[in-house]
Design a protein around this motif. Structure first.
Motif, PDB file in Angstrom:
ATOM      1  N   ALA A 143      17.397  39.831  14.560  1.00 37.90           N
ATOM      2  CA  ALA A 143      16.724  38.703  13.915  1.00 37.90           C
ATOM      3  C   ALA A 143      15.494  39.193  13.160  1.00 37.90           C
ATOM      4  O   ALA A 143      15.255  38.788  12.011  1.00 37.90           O
ATOM      5  CB  ALA A 143      16.336  37.650  14.948  1.00 37.90           C
ATOM      6  N   ARG A 145       8.341  38.858  19.208  1.00 36.04           N
ATOM      7  CA  ARG A 145       9.343  38.974  20.275  1.00 36.04           C
ATOM      8  C   ARG A 145       9.777  40.413  20.523  1.00 36.04           C
ATOM      9  O   ARG A 145      10.157  40.758  21.629  1.00 36.04           O
ATOM     10  CB  ARG A 145      10.560  38.128  19.930  1.00 36.04           C
ATOM     11  CG  ARG A 145      10.327  36.659  20.076  1.00 36.04           C
ATOM     12  CD  ARG A 145      11.609  35.874  19.863  1.00 36.04           C
ATOM     13  NE  ARG A 145      11.292  34.486  19.663  1.00 36.04           N
ATOM     14  CZ  ARG A 145      11.332  33.865  18.493  1.00 36.04           C
ATOM     15  NH1 ARG A 145      11.734  34.497  17.413  1.00 36.04           N
ATOM     16  NH2 ARG A 145      11.010  32.598  18.398  1.00 36.04           N
ATOM     17  N   ALA A 202       9.472  36.539  15.126  1.00 32.49           N
ATOM     18  CA  ALA A 202      10.489  37.524  15.515  1.00 32.49           C
ATOM     19  C   ALA A 202       9.824  38.871  15.802  1.00 32.49           C
ATOM     20  O   ALA A 202      10.208  39.570  16.747  1.00 32.49           O
ATOM     21  CB  ALA A 202      11.541  37.666  14.418  1.00 32.49           C
ATOM     22  N   ARG A 251      19.934  34.899  20.264  1.00 31.17           N
ATOM     23  CA  ARG A 251      18.839  35.613  20.934  1.00 31.17           C
ATOM     24  C   ARG A 251      18.939  37.133  20.829  1.00 31.17           C
ATOM     25  O   ARG A 251      18.569  37.851  21.745  1.00 31.17           O
ATOM     26  CB  ARG A 251      18.724  35.170  22.388  1.00 31.17           C
ATOM     27  CG  ARG A 251      18.350  33.717  22.519  1.00 31.17           C
ATOM     28  CD  ARG A 251      18.081  33.331  23.953  1.00 31.17           C
ATOM     29  NE  ARG A 251      17.616  31.958  23.997  1.00 31.17           N
ATOM     30  CZ  ARG A 251      18.292  30.975  24.567  1.00 31.17           C
ATOM     31  NH1 ARG A 251      19.441  31.200  25.140  1.00 31.17           N
ATOM     32  NH2 ARG A 251      17.806  29.765  24.572  1.00 31.17           N
ATOM     33  N   ASN A 252      19.443  37.589  19.699  1.00 33.14           N
ATOM     34  CA  ASN A 252      19.429  39.024  19.405  1.00 33.14           C
ATOM     35  C   ASN A 252      18.184  39.253  18.550  1.00 33.14           C
ATOM     36  O   ASN A 252      18.236  39.251  17.324  1.00 33.14           O
ATOM     37  CB  ASN A 252      20.695  39.449  18.671  1.00 33.14           C
ATOM     38  CG  ASN A 252      20.777  40.942  18.458  1.00 33.14           C
ATOM     39  OD1 ASN A 252      19.763  41.633  18.467  1.00 33.14           O
ATOM     40  ND2 ASN A 252      21.976  41.445  18.245  1.00 33.14           N
ATOM     41  N   TYR A 253      17.054  39.430  19.210  1.00 33.05           N
ATOM     42  CA  TYR A 253      15.771  39.426  18.520  1.00 33.05           C
ATOM     43  C   TYR A 253      15.532  40.659  17.654  1.00 33.05           C
ATOM     44  O   TYR A 253      14.852  40.561  16.629  1.00 33.05           O
ATOM     45  CB  TYR A 253      14.642  39.228  19.528  1.00 33.05           C
ATOM     46  CG  TYR A 253      14.750  37.903  20.243  1.00 33.05           C
ATOM     47  CD1 TYR A 253      14.803  36.705  19.525  1.00 33.05           C
ATOM     48  CD2 TYR A 253      14.827  37.833  21.617  1.00 33.05           C
ATOM     49  CE1 TYR A 253      14.919  35.487  20.160  1.00 33.05           C
ATOM     50  CE2 TYR A 253      14.930  36.607  22.272  1.00 33.05           C
ATOM     51  CZ  TYR A 253      14.984  35.443  21.528  1.00 33.05           C
ATOM     52  OH  TYR A 253      15.102  34.235  22.157  1.00 33.05           O
ATOM     53  N   TYR A 302      21.100  35.002  14.212  1.00 32.09           N
ATOM     54  CA  TYR A 302      20.673  35.987  15.209  1.00 32.09           C
ATOM     55  C   TYR A 302      19.626  35.388  16.151  1.00 32.09           C
ATOM     56  O   TYR A 302      19.601  35.705  17.338  1.00 32.09           O
ATOM     57  CB  TYR A 302      20.159  37.264  14.562  1.00 32.09           C
ATOM     58  CG  TYR A 302      21.265  38.245  14.253  1.00 32.09           C
ATOM     59  CD1 TYR A 302      22.027  38.801  15.281  1.00 32.09           C
ATOM     60  CD2 TYR A 302      21.558  38.616  12.956  1.00 32.09           C
ATOM     61  CE1 TYR A 302      23.056  39.688  15.016  1.00 32.09           C
ATOM     62  CE2 TYR A 302      22.585  39.505  12.681  1.00 32.09           C
ATOM     63  CZ  TYR A 302      23.324  40.034  13.719  1.00 32.09           C
ATOM     64  OH  TYR A 302      24.349  40.912  13.458  1.00 32.09           O
ATOM     65  N   GLU A 303      18.762  34.533  15.629  1.00 37.40           N
ATOM     66  CA  GLU A 303      17.810  33.833  16.498  1.00 37.40           C
ATOM     67  C   GLU A 303      18.568  32.972  17.501  1.00 37.40           C
ATOM     68  O   GLU A 303      18.223  32.919  18.680  1.00 37.40           O
ATOM     69  CB  GLU A 303      16.882  32.937  15.667  1.00 37.40           C
ATOM     70  CG  GLU A 303      15.861  33.666  14.853  1.00 37.40           C
ATOM     71  CD  GLU A 303      14.644  34.067  15.651  1.00 37.40           C
ATOM     72  OE1 GLU A 303      14.340  33.443  16.681  1.00 37.40           O
ATOM     73  OE2 GLU A 303      13.985  35.028  15.229  1.00 37.40           O
ATOM     74  N   ARG A 304      19.597  32.317  17.016  1.00 36.25           N
ATOM     75  CA  ARG A 304      20.383  31.412  17.873  1.00 36.25           C
ATOM     76  C   ARG A 304      21.037  32.148  19.039  1.00 36.25           C
ATOM     77  O   ARG A 304      21.102  31.622  20.143  1.00 36.25           O
ATOM     78  CB  ARG A 304      21.442  30.734  17.001  1.00 36.25           C
ATOM     79  CG  ARG A 304      22.334  29.765  17.704  1.00 36.25           C
ATOM     80  CD  ARG A 304      21.686  28.383  17.745  1.00 36.25           C
ATOM     81  NE  ARG A 304      22.442  27.486  18.569  1.00 36.25           N
ATOM     82  CZ  ARG A 304      23.287  26.579  18.128  1.00 36.25           C
ATOM     83  NH1 ARG A 304      23.472  26.437  16.832  1.00 36.25           N
ATOM     84  NH2 ARG A 304      23.929  25.808  18.950  1.00 36.25           N
TER      85      ARG A 304
END
Length: 119
Positions: A77, A104, A101, A72-74, A68-70
């Motif tokens: 994540a 963010r 996270a 960019r669904n923070y 999820y970080e990859r």
């Protein structure tokens, strides 16, 4: 004798079934890992989540959070890093990723309180 044979058959069947489930779980995660390498991120995420739903564990939660970080669904994540740090195996790096996270998604104070409670 017949009763002993029946008990042994049932026990063998149960052991075989449990080992098959474990192997299926590991192959599902390996498949998701391969999809991440191929940049099929949504398929990998769906597979990781299905694997975690079937058998929750630290490694699968960690891979899901990282995926999820990859992409960019923070929000997701942050949710998954929360799952990761709830395991005893979680490391200091995992807690730092959880706090990053949280920052963010503007939930740093909430996460800080949870981290204090976990430590």
């Amino acid at each position: 004798m017949k009763k002993t044979l029946t008990i042994l058959s049932i026990t063998a069947g149960l052991l075989f079934g449990l080992s098959a489930t474990t192997l299926a779980q590991k192959s599902r995660v390996r498949y998701a890992d391969k999809q991440m390498e191929l940049m099929n991120f949504q398929l990998a995420l769906d597979t990781y989540e299905a694997a975690y739903a079937k058998k929750p564990n630290y490694e699968t939660a960690l891979k899901t959070a990282q995926a999820y970080e990859r992409v960019r669904n923070y929000d997701k994540a942050y949710e998954w890093w929360g799952n990761v740090v709830s395991y005893e195996e979680s490391t200091e790096e995992d807690f730092m990723s959880y706090l990053a996270a949280a920052q963010r998604v503007d939930k740093l104070e909430e996460a800080g309180g949870q981290v204090e409670g976990l430590m």
